[in-house]
Design a protein around this motif. Sequence first.
Motif, PDB file in Angstrom:
ATOM      1  N   THR A  93      14.429  -5.442 -37.306  1.00 37.48           N
ATOM      2  CA  THR A  93      14.342  -4.962 -35.924  1.00 37.48           C
ATOM      3  C   THR A  93      13.207  -3.969 -35.710  1.00 37.48           C
ATOM      4  OG1 THR A  93      15.932  -3.168 -36.343  1.00 37.48           O
ATOM      5  CG2 THR A  93      16.817  -5.276 -35.554  1.00 37.48           C
ATOM      6  N   ILE A  94      12.717  -3.371 -36.789  1.00 36.78           N
ATOM      7  CA  ILE A  94      11.749  -2.282 -36.621  1.00 36.78           C
ATOM      8  C   ILE A  94      10.430  -2.784 -36.043  1.00 36.78           C
ATOM      9  CG2 ILE A  94      10.543  -2.318 -38.874  1.00 36.78           C
ATOM     10  CD1 ILE A  94      11.230   0.764 -38.930  1.00 36.78           C
ATOM     11  N   THR A  95      10.066  -4.040 -36.334  1.00 32.17           N
ATOM     12  CA  THR A  95       8.818  -4.581 -35.803  1.00 32.17           C
ATOM     13  C   THR A  95       8.851  -4.652 -34.285  1.00 32.17           C
ATOM     14  OG1 THR A  95       8.524  -5.929 -37.790  1.00 32.17           O
ATOM     15  CG2 THR A  95       7.250  -6.552 -35.849  1.00 32.17           C
ATOM     16  N   GLY A  96       9.943  -5.183 -33.758  1.00 32.36           N
ATOM     17  CA  GLY A  96      10.027  -5.395 -32.325  1.00 32.36           C
ATOM     18  C   GLY A  96      10.172  -4.123 -31.518  1.00 32.36           C
ATOM     19  N   PHE A  97      11.114  -3.259 -31.909  1.00 36.76           N
ATOM     20  CA  PHE A  97      11.366  -2.117 -31.036  1.00 36.76           C
ATOM     21  C   PHE A  97      10.236  -1.098 -31.108  1.00 36.76           C
ATOM     22  CE2 PHE A  97      13.216   0.293 -34.636  1.00 36.76           C
ATOM     23  CZ  PHE A  97      12.771   1.567 -34.345  1.00 36.76           C
ATOM     24  N   SER A  98       9.540  -1.023 -32.256  1.00 35.77           N
ATOM     25  CA  SER A  98       8.436  -0.060 -32.340  1.00 35.77           C
ATOM     26  C   SER A  98       7.255  -0.482 -31.478  1.00 35.77           C
ATOM     27  CB  SER A  98       7.981   0.091 -33.799  1.00 35.77           C
ATOM     28  OG  SER A  98       7.494  -1.127 -34.322  1.00 35.77           O
ATOM     29  N   SER A  99       7.164  -1.783 -31.155  1.00 33.72           N
ATOM     30  CA  SER A  99       6.049  -2.241 -30.325  1.00 33.72           C
ATOM     31  C   SER A  99       6.242  -1.901 -28.858  1.00 33.72           C
ATOM     32  CB  SER A  99       5.869  -3.763 -30.481  1.00 33.72           C
ATOM     33  OG  SER A  99       6.969  -4.457 -29.929  1.00 33.72           O
ATOM     34  N   THR A 100       7.479  -1.683 -28.428  1.00 29.95           N
ATOM     35  CA  THR A 100       7.747  -1.502 -26.993  1.00 29.95           C
ATOM     36  C   THR A 100       8.491  -0.222 -26.638  1.00 29.95           C
ATOM     37  OG1 THR A 100       9.821  -2.751 -27.184  1.00 29.95           O
ATOM     38  CG2 THR A 100       7.839  -4.010 -26.651  1.00 29.95           C
TER      39      THR A 100
ATOM     40  N   SER B 123      -1.941  -3.490 -27.246  1.00 28.62           N
ATOM     41  CA  SER B 123      -2.565  -4.728 -27.701  1.00 28.62           C
ATOM     42  C   SER B 123      -3.058  -4.640 -29.144  1.00 28.62           C
ATOM     43  CB  SER B 123      -3.728  -5.091 -26.777  1.00 28.62           C
ATOM     44  OG  SER B 123      -3.275  -5.288 -25.454  1.00 28.62           O
ATOM     45  N   ILE B 124      -3.666  -3.507 -29.520  1.00 28.86           N
ATOM     46  CA  ILE B 124      -4.140  -3.363 -30.896  1.00 28.86           C
ATOM     47  C   ILE B 124      -2.962  -3.282 -31.854  1.00 28.86           C
ATOM     48  CG2 ILE B 124      -5.306  -1.769 -32.477  1.00 28.86           C
ATOM     49  CD1 ILE B 124      -7.394  -1.289 -30.454  1.00 28.86           C
ATOM     50  N   PHE B 125      -1.851  -2.701 -31.408  1.00 28.42           N
ATOM     51  CA  PHE B 125      -0.641  -2.690 -32.229  1.00 28.42           C
ATOM     52  C   PHE B 125      -0.247  -4.116 -32.598  1.00 28.42           C
ATOM     53  CE2 PHE B 125       3.888  -2.778 -32.980  1.00 28.42           C
ATOM     54  CZ  PHE B 125       4.139  -1.618 -33.689  1.00 28.42           C
TER      55      PHE B 125
ATOM     56  N   LEU C 258      -3.649   8.818 -30.934  1.00 24.80           N
ATOM     57  CA  LEU C 258      -2.405   8.059 -30.778  1.00 24.80           C
ATOM     58  C   LEU C 258      -2.645   6.569 -31.010  1.00 24.80           C
ATOM     59  CD1 LEU C 258       0.585   7.906 -29.975  1.00 24.80           C
ATOM     60  CD2 LEU C 258      -0.136   7.731 -27.585  1.00 24.80           C
ATOM     61  N   VAL C 259      -3.761   6.057 -30.491  1.00 22.50           N
ATOM     62  CA  VAL C 259      -4.087   4.642 -30.716  1.00 22.50           C
ATOM     63  C   VAL C 259      -4.245   4.363 -32.207  1.00 22.50           C
ATOM     64  CG1 VAL C 259      -5.839   2.867 -30.350  1.00 22.50           C
ATOM     65  CG2 VAL C 259      -5.154   4.343 -28.445  1.00 22.50           C
ATOM     66  N   ALA C 260      -4.924   5.264 -32.939  1.00 24.92           N
ATOM     67  CA  ALA C 260      -5.118   5.080 -34.378  1.00 24.92           C
ATOM     68  C   ALA C 260      -3.791   5.126 -35.127  1.00 24.92           C
ATOM     69  CB  ALA C 260      -6.067   6.161 -34.914  1.00 24.92           C
ATOM     70  N   LEU C 261      -2.934   6.054 -34.745  1.00 23.07           N
ATOM     71  CA  LEU C 261      -1.635   6.156 -35.413  1.00 23.07           C
ATOM     72  C   LEU C 261      -0.739   4.967 -35.085  1.00 23.07           C
ATOM     73  CD1 LEU C 261      -1.093   9.971 -34.920  1.00 23.07           C
ATOM     74  CD2 LEU C 261      -1.263   8.793 -37.125  1.00 23.07           C
ATOM     75  N   ARG C 262      -0.904   4.401 -33.905  1.00 28.74           N
ATOM     76  CA  ARG C 262      -0.174   3.174 -33.578  1.00 28.74           C
ATOM     77  C   ARG C 262      -0.601   2.033 -34.506  1.00 28.74           C
ATOM     78  NH1 ARG C 262       4.117   1.849 -31.023  1.00 28.74           N
ATOM     79  NH2 ARG C 262       3.199   0.183 -29.773  1.00 28.74           N
ATOM     80  N   CYS C 263      -1.863   2.020 -34.912  1.00 30.70           N
ATOM     81  CA  CYS C 263      -2.316   1.021 -35.885  1.00 30.70           C
ATOM     82  C   CYS C 263      -1.601   1.226 -37.217  1.00 30.70           C
ATOM     83  CB  CYS C 263      -3.827   1.119 -36.079  1.00 30.70           C
ATOM     84  SG  CYS C 263      -4.798   0.694 -34.609  1.00 30.70           S
ATOM     85  N   GLY C 264      -1.442   2.491 -37.628  1.00 31.93           N
ATOM     86  CA  GLY C 264      -0.697   2.770 -38.856  1.00 31.93           C
ATOM     87  C   GLY C 264       0.750   2.325 -38.755  1.00 31.93           C
ATOM     88  N   GLN C 265       1.362   2.565 -37.593  1.00 28.68           N
ATOM     89  CA  GLN C 265       2.723   2.085 -37.367  1.00 28.68           C
ATOM     90  C   GLN C 265       2.799   0.562 -37.516  1.00 28.68           C
ATOM     91  OE1 GLN C 265       3.849   3.707 -33.417  1.00 28.68           O
ATOM     92  NE2 GLN C 265       5.722   4.375 -34.434  1.00 28.68           N
ATOM     93  N   ALA C 266       1.830  -0.112 -36.927  1.00 29.76           N
ATOM     94  CA  ALA C 266       1.830  -1.574 -36.957  1.00 29.76           C
ATOM     95  C   ALA C 266       1.698  -2.111 -38.378  1.00 29.76           C
ATOM     96  CB  ALA C 266       0.699  -2.119 -36.086  1.00 29.76           C
ATOM     97  N   ILE C 267       0.818  -1.503 -39.178  1.00 29.29           N
ATOM     98  CA  ILE C 267       0.640  -1.951 -40.555  1.00 29.29           C
ATOM     99  C   ILE C 267       1.947  -1.812 -41.332  1.00 29.29           C
ATOM    100  CG2 ILE C 267      -0.560  -1.469 -42.726  1.00 29.29           C
ATOM    101  CD1 ILE C 267      -2.975  -0.603 -41.027  1.00 29.29           C
ATOM    102  N   GLY C 268       2.636  -0.704 -41.138  1.00 28.14           N
ATOM    103  CA  GLY C 268       3.913  -0.517 -41.824  1.00 28.14           C
ATOM    104  C   GLY C 268       4.985  -1.485 -41.343  1.00 28.14           C
ATOM    105  N   ALA C 269       5.096  -1.644 -40.031  1.00 27.15           N
ATOM    106  CA  ALA C 269       6.134  -2.515 -39.477  1.00 27.15           C
ATOM    107  C   ALA C 269       5.863  -3.987 -39.742  1.00 27.15           C
ATOM    108  CB  ALA C 269       6.258  -2.272 -37.964  1.00 27.15           C
TER     109      ALA C 269
ATOM    110  N   LEU D 251      15.325  -8.878 -30.501  1.00 29.03           N
ATOM    111  CA  LEU D 251      16.113  -7.824 -29.872  1.00 29.03           C
ATOM    112  C   LEU D 251      15.364  -6.497 -29.886  1.00 29.03           C
ATOM    113  CD1 LEU D 251      19.855  -8.320 -30.886  1.00 29.03           C
ATOM    114  CD2 LEU D 251      18.759  -8.688 -28.681  1.00 29.03           C
ATOM    115  N   GLY D 252      14.483  -6.326 -30.884  1.00 34.54           N
ATOM    116  CA  GLY D 252      13.712  -5.086 -30.947  1.00 34.54           C
ATOM    117  C   GLY D 252      12.935  -4.805 -29.682  1.00 34.54           C
ATOM    118  N   PRO D 253      12.104  -5.775 -29.196  1.00 37.73           N
ATOM    119  CA  PRO D 253      11.348  -5.510 -27.962  1.00 37.73           C
ATOM    120  C   PRO D 253      12.226  -5.294 -26.740  1.00 37.73           C
ATOM    121  CG  PRO D 253      10.421  -7.381 -29.139  1.00 37.73           C
ATOM    122  CD  PRO D 253      11.719  -7.040 -29.812  1.00 37.73           C
ATOM    123  N   ILE D 254      13.470  -5.774 -26.803  1.00 34.01           N
ATOM    124  CA  ILE D 254      14.358  -5.612 -25.655  1.00 34.01           C
ATOM    125  C   ILE D 254      15.087  -4.276 -25.714  1.00 34.01           C
ATOM    126  CG2 ILE D 254      16.232  -6.695 -24.375  1.00 34.01           C
ATOM    127  CD1 ILE D 254      13.548  -8.312 -24.735  1.00 34.01           C
TER     128      ILE D 254
END
Length: 464
Positions: free
Chosen positions: A8-15, A40-42, A90-101, A134-137
Amino acid sequence: MKLWIYITITGFSSTIYFPGIPAINEELNAPPLATTLAASIFVLFLGFAPIIWSAISDFYEIRRFLIMFSMVLFACSSLGAALVNNIWALVALRCGQAIGAASAGPVGGGILTDLYTVEERGTAFGKLFLGMFLGPIVGPTIGGFLTISNSTWRAAFWFCFAFGAFVVIVAFIFLPETFRDSEKFSVEEKLPTTAITSSTIIAPETSSVDTATAGIDKVIAHHEENQARKKKKVVNPLRPFLLLFYPNILLTSLASGIAFASMFTLDTLLSPIFEQKYQFNAWQVGLSYLGAGCGHLLGTFTNGQLSDRLLMSSRAKRGGRHKVEDRITINLWPCFLIFMPGGVLLFGWSINNNLTYWAPIIGYGIQCFGVSQIMSALGAYWSDAIHPSQAASVNAAGIFCSMVLGCCLSLTAPPMVEKIGIGYYSVFLAGLSWLSAGLLLIVKLNGQRIRRHLGYEQDTERND
């Protein structure tokens, strides 16, 4: 359940931060392009990073360690995002979040391939994608209520930090290593079931035992040869990407990617449109995503009930012989041709014609009902179509297409909607859905022939 929490972490962290975008713009004095890039970069990094995670997972034969390492990276990036005071940071750290998720998709898909047989994977992947959907929702719903707290939008990233740390702890305590060494499984599962002991192996008078012994020697020698060859190689991060050169993997990945990209595009458009059109506040916008959540629940339940049963029915009709393309079951065609385009058109034209907000909410839910069935079924198809040892890699290849298309559509959606209106933009998305049905039909009719031509039909037969 432990894996489902991780997925679930992939979806909810994106939204999760979507309802707080107005507050971010105001506090950080952010231009609209920056907040669009943060989303979008996420998604773009969610497409590229699985290539690396899956290559490492399949080469070094690990799952559990990657889960913990990637979640530590996700938690640290979330902590930084909660404390940041600059929009570009924040945009750069969102990239770090995305790599982890991003590890959740390929590593999670690899774990399911390790644990479930072909006949069970449809239901298993349905549960996997339910977590991803369900994560994005749930994310915007949670984010909406967190945004109205004293910490405003930062509370969403504090929540991500706590969730990532929780997953690390759960994986460390409860999750075992699951990597399936397919050569060892070949010894245990694929040879004759005659009991073989040291005394029977040396018995020359029993031809069946001699045959079994020869088979074991052959498999063990092949396994040792593969291990020796692997020691001489280094991990190739492009290996998952190269799987897209298989036509059946490429076409199904594009079909799945179009489904996901259309859904994610509406995901990003819903928040600003509902704030402007219906004057919704943050928590009301969050609740608006629950219609899509109901669609995903119903779609996953429907596919879970149908996918494996229809696969077994097709197998029975040809005398028990399995064909990988049986996974492309009959329920997918209404999803591509009716539910996805119908839901998108209802979403777009109801907003365009100033109808009640319930109409686009229901339309989005109908679209998600179709998307959840498509992606869970094709996720199971990817694992069936390639050798089990490459399960993480092939899922990463499919996710790569989905996320890249999602990034492209979400970036171009705002100017296109401004230019032609949300109604005609929904016609464009509906057309993409019908196009993807044609791509899937090519694989359904010619997939086995393609695999035989490429010379890996025997590998997939071994998987059965």
